[in-house]
Scaffold this active site. Structure first.
Site, PDB file in Angstrom:
ATOM      1  CD  GLU A 304      -3.031  -1.025   0.138  1.00 59.39           C
ATOM      2  OE1 GLU A 304      -3.023  -0.046  -0.628  1.00 59.39           O
ATOM      3  OE2 GLU A 304      -3.874  -1.953   0.059  1.00 59.39           O
ATOM      4  NE  ARG A 308      -3.629   2.852  -0.882  1.00 53.81           N
ATOM      5  CZ  ARG A 308      -4.899   2.757  -0.527  1.00 53.81           C
ATOM      6  NH1 ARG A 308      -5.554   3.805  -0.122  1.00 53.81           N
ATOM      7  NH2 ARG A 308      -5.529   1.597  -0.539  1.00 53.81           N
ATOM      8  CG  ASP A 437      -6.196  -7.300  -7.449  1.00 52.24           C
ATOM      9  OD1 ASP A 437      -5.184  -7.629  -6.828  1.00 52.24           O
ATOM     10  OD2 ASP A 437      -6.967  -6.393  -7.041  1.00 52.24           O
ATOM     11  CD  GLU A 573     -10.680  -1.451  -8.628  1.00 53.33           C
ATOM     12  OE1 GLU A 573     -11.837  -1.084  -8.307  1.00 53.33           O
ATOM     13  OE2 GLU A 573      -9.706  -1.368  -7.848  1.00 53.33           O
ATOM     14  CB  THR A 662      -1.936  -1.236  -9.219  1.00 47.79           C
ATOM     15  OG1 THR A 662      -3.234  -1.809  -9.165  1.00 47.79           O
ATOM     16  CG2 THR A 662      -1.323  -1.173  -7.832  1.00 47.79           C
TER      17      THR A 662
END
Ligand code: DMJ
Length: 673
Positions: A304, A308, A437, A573, A662
């Protein structure tokens, strides 16, 4: 040899041929005759009187002079052109970034043939990237500019308010003396990147410094304005009640802390840059400069914080050229490195960035597969920028190791991997949703980032898509929507996470980069399904998870929702994939679908006092049950992809030059197409 008079005057000189002229031709008789006809005839006679050798020598000399003339004319023309072009570019650049010279070396490595290595994979035949049918090659919008006000403005209340705010922002811009120029607004020209001691090569410059990007931005349109307005509303809440904290709690007008690192602010930096929100960006930049401190005794999740924070800082560095963001990226990148000190080199999930220690979650020594394989774009880029290979080495090793592992099912991976043994655990469960994913997403994206040369990545990606087709694809009833289900120990489940909706965009990106055309067909089918996950629900917003009906039943739609799954976290998404689909096809229906989704976010998740909130029940329009939390990815991803979806400018983050991580942070492709 010329004159009849001379001939008449006495014997000809030895080296002259005597010519008898007619009366009209004799100067002495007919007077001075300098007519063109006469001169032509005279020259011709003289030519005829020369020996063959003399004629050949003269002809050769003429030919030689002609060739020299042509060559020098061409090279002078080129030189002249480059002199004039260069001076124009230099003038422009000097105005925008004082002190920046175009003599700077190229930002990215020289382009190579994209298909150089494809010979190794005959079955993976690459197609030529199709040209988007709808878009003109327009100027890049990477420069921050306040949106122009000469647009067709409509009567919608929201839009008018947005315009008023933008006018206000324009005024502020004019009075801001601290700004050097907008593109360079926050660039401190003297700051330079300081490569770490283990430097192995020259660090790279930010991609914003490319001369090509120095173009006039295309004005934003009405839908983009509505996205800007939504962003401003979200930002208002964050600024007022959660400034510098991780997430806004818009209902209780407070905040929640995850890592205590200003997650929302960092996630939103490049969005503000792309939207042209100068004032907000400048304020946030000040917070990063003065208040963002990584030397804290805090446990952060490696994945994360990489996607980010590291991703957000790197992309903001690229867009703004401001070395502050690179310095911060280096700092957090170094602090995350202890995660890789494991027996298997598969990183731990958590790192204490102040203490320099890392550990797995308390209950297991496993890490999540998607997490350890979706940090590569960021660490590889950090290596390229700093010249320090250690970041890239650590993450490449993970990919190489995963490439060799057994336990895959036709390229599909399990969800967990053990940090001691380096082996997959919990075998037999396969999903494109949570915990797996972005493994698939990053296979393709790393391959593109690195210039399409790392064949193992492409091989794993192609196999996995075949695995999806073979094991996970089904069609629902009654609408026969193609969806991606899950496989658990041989049993198919018709369950699909909203997270899986990244897949149509990724498939389309692959097809755009020359992969099989049937990937695009699948992308088209899947994005329709993802849209239906919104359209078939009462609020027009998708739940977190849906179950598809495999058998037609009277009164039943394709999509069923279980009570535990009916929340919506403002996830990106579907709009992400809509953006890719519109870029590559130009089909306006994708923009219209995105527009519907934005309106439903405004209808059901907007909090009047500022901010947007996750909701608990997408099936209840009269009470969607607000959760009181605005996730950072709503500003980092959802609104950014909406804005890009509504744009017709392919240079607004050109997909042949940038690859999105992502978390929707664009990073440069090392060998752009
Ligand atoms: C984001 O943090 C990223 O998109 C990640 O890949 C998946 N989860 C959220 C958004 O849904």
């Amino acid at each position: 040899m010329y004159s009849g008079a001379a001939a008449a005057a006495g014997p000809p000189r030895r080296d002259f041929i005597s010519v008898t002229l007619g009366p009209e031709e004799a100067i002495g008789v007919g007077g001075y005759n300098n007519s063109k006809a006469w001169r032509r005839r005279s020259c011709w006679r003289k030519w005829k009187q020369l020996s063959r050798l003399q004629r050949s020598v003269i002809l050769f000399l003429f030919a030689f002079l002609a060739v020299c003339g042509v060559i020098s004319y061409t090279s002078m023309g080129e030189a002249w052109k480059s002199i004039t072009n260069k001076s124009l570019d230099e003038q422009r650049t000097e105005q925008e970034i004082p002190g920046l010279k175009l003599a700077n070396p190229a930002v990215l490595p020289a382009p190579q043939k994209a298909d150089a290595n494809h010979g190794d994979y005959p079955e993976l035949s690459l197609q030529k990237p199709p040209k988007p049918p709808h878009v003109r090659r327009g100027p890049s919008n990477l420069q921050i500019k306040a949106p122009r006000r000469d647009m067709r403005l409509k009567t919608r209340h929201d839009t008018i308010r947005a315009v008023e705010e933008l006018v206000e922002a324009d005024k502020v811009e004019k009075t801001e003396k601290s700004i050097i120029s907008w593109r360079g607004a926050v660039i401190e020209p003297d700051q330079s990147t300081e490569p770490p001691s283990s430097k192995i090569k020259e660090p790279e410059k930010p991609s914003s410094m490319e001369a090509e990007d120095q173009k006039e931005p295309v004005p934003v349109n009405e839908r983009q304005l509505a996205v800007i307005e939504a962003f401003r509303h979200a930002w208002k809440g964050y600024k007022e009640f959660a400034w510098g904290h991780d997430e806004l709690k818009p209902l209780s007008k407070s905040y929640s802390e995850w890592f205590g690192l200003g997650l929302t602010l960092i996630d939103a930096l490049d969005t503000m840059w792309i939207f042209g929100l100068k004032e907000e960006f400048e304020e946030a930049r000040k917070w990063v400069a003065n208040d963002l401190v990584f030397d804290k005794n805090v446990d952060v999740n490696l994945f994360e914080s990489t996607i980010r924070i590291l991703g957000g800082l790197l992309s903001t560095y690229h867009l703004s050229g401001d070395s502050l963001f690179l310095e911060k990226a280096k700092d957090i990148g170094n602090r995350l490195m202890p995660a890789f000190k494991t027996p298997s080199k598969i990183p731990y999930s958590d790192v204490n960035i102040g203490r320099g220690t890392a550990h797995p979650p308390r209950w297991t020594s496993d890490s999540t597969v998607a997490e350890v394989t979706s940090i590569q774009l960021e660490f590889r880029e950090l290596s390229r920028l700093t010249g320090d290979e250690k970041f890239k080495k650590a993450v490449d090793e993970v990919m190489k190791h995963v490439h060799t592992l057994s336990g895959k099912n036709d390229g599909l991976v399990p969800m967990f991997i053990n940090t001691n043994s380096g082996q997959f655990t919990h075998l037999g469960v396969y999903t494109l949703g949570a915990r797996a994913d972005s493994y698939y997403e990053y296979l393709l994206k790393q391959w593109i980032q690195g210039g399409k040369k790392e064949n193992e990545l492409l091989e794993d990606y192609m196999r996995a898509i075949e695995g999806v087709k073979k094991h996970l694809l089904q069609r629902s009833e009654p609408k026969k929507l193609t969806f991606v289900g899950e496989l658990a120990h041989g049993h198919f489940s018709a369950k699909m996470d909203h997270l899986v909706c990244f897949l149509p965009g990724t498939l389309a990106l692959g097809a755009h980069n020359g992969l099989a055309a049937d990937h695009m067909k699948l992308a088209e089918a899947l994005i329709e399904t993802c849209y239906q996950m919104y359209a078939q629900v009462e609020t027009g917003l998708s739940p977190e998870i849906v179950h598809f009906n495999l058998h037609a039943q009277k009164g039943h739609k394709d999509v069923e929702i279980k009570p535990a799954d009916r929340h919506n976290l403002l996830r990106p998404e579907t709009v992400e994939s809509l953006f890719y689909m519109y870029r590559f096809t130009g089909d306006k229906k994708y923009q219209d679908w995105g527009w519907e989704i934005l309106q439903n976010f405004n209808r059901y998740t907007r909090v009047p006092t500022g901010g947007y909130t996750s909701i608990n029940n997408v099936q209840n329009p009269s009470n969607p049950e607000p959760r009181d939390k605005m996730e950072s990815f709503f500003l980092g991803e959802t609104l950014k992809y909406m804005f890009l979806l509504f744009s017709d400018d392919i240079d607004l983050i050109n997909l042949d030059k940038y690859i999105f991580n992502t978390e929707a942070h664009p990073l440069p492709i090392w060998v752009p197409a």
